[in-house]
Design a protein around this motif. Structure first.
Motif: not given
Length: 283
Positions: A218-232
């Motif tokens: 999994g090492a490599g570039e930094a990243f950020t994952h954003l999750g949203f509560s709206d299923p849409g």
């Protein structure tokens, strides 16, 4: 057309939702982009900016024209208009356009969950003011007033972790070398204590990848994952480079980064062991 959700913390998300709904309405009406431009006498660029959520301030007249063309009436029409109105609002981050190079803060403000992997710097949401102040000179920013604006903007971002209603959930995986790079004792100890304090919050999870892990999956570039509560809303992965910031939202891209985050969590110390390790480093 599916139900329209006009609620949320961020006009950036409302703009994105509005564009998505208008694309869905066009397809339901059986029209191509070429046909829409011909009937409304618009340029292809104008419609593309609308459908790709690139418009700066959504135009009510344009939304009305599209509703007329697509045959949208009643409650759906009013909901779209309300969504357009909300999308024209200015989020707090627009006052710091000289600090933020992308719309990331607008998306982040609406996120219900954030997963991030960092290898050089601590996640912005976990930084102390002193740590923040040390960052601008690294990229050549020396003016005290400009540094203060960077610190003010970063502190403002952190409020999403402490907002009274539905604070954002944060899960951060941090390479332990990030800790090792904090060599100034005036910054190091307060920052580490702050990390320990943040790990006590029920909605904040921190895991360190120990240096003893060597070369890890999994090492490599930094990243950020954003999750949203709206299923849409579709989740987003942000990648920031020295040149620009990339936003990934295709299903296969999201799946790749979520699998990668899972591998990182597996190789990292668990949350309690991470907390113990931070306390050990402080002492």
């Amino acid at each position: 057309m599916s139900e329209i959700h006009a609620s949320g913390y961020s006009p950036t998300i409302k703009k994105r939702a509005l564009s998505r709904k208008l694309v869905a309405a066009r397809k339901e009406a059986g029209l191509t982009t070429t046909e829409v431009c011909r009937r409304l006498r618009w340029s292809a660029t104008k419609l593309n900016y609308i459908e790709k959520a690139k418009w700066i301030t959504p135009n009510s007249d344009a939304v009305t024209d599209l509703c007329d063309l697509y045959g949208i009436e009643g409650d759906e029409r009013q909901a779209l208009k309300r969504l357009a109105q909300g999308a024209r609002e200015r989020g707090w981050w627009t006052r710091y356009n000289d600090v933020f190079r992308s719309e990331f803060p607008g998306f982040e403000a609406a996120a219900s969950s954030i997963r991030t992997y960092q290898t050089i710097y601590l996640p912005g949401l976990l930084q102390t003011a002193a740590y923040m102040k040390a960052l601008p000179p690294v990229v050549g920013i020396e003016d005290p007033a400009e540094i203060k604006r960077h610190v003010d903007a970063r502190l403002k971002r952190q409020q999403l972790l402490t907002r009274p209603e539905a604070p954002c959930r944060l899960h951060a995986v941090i390479d332990e070398n990030v800790i090792a790079r904090m060599v100034d004792p005036r910054i190091r100890e307060p920052q580490l204590r702050h990390l320990v304090e943040m790990t006590a919050l029920p909605h904040v999870t921190v895991q360190l990848v120990p240096t003893g892990a060597g070369l890890y999956q999994g090492a490599g570039e930094a990243f950020t994952h954003l999750g949203f509560s709206d299923p849409g809303e579709r989740d987003i992965v942000f990648l920031e480079t020295a040149v620009d910031a990339r936003m990934l939202e295709e299903k296969d891209e999201l799946r790749t980064y979520m699998l990668r985050f899972g591998r990182l969590c597996a190789v990292a110390l668990d949350p309690q062991a991470t907390r113990d390790r931070l306390i050990e480093v402080i002492e």
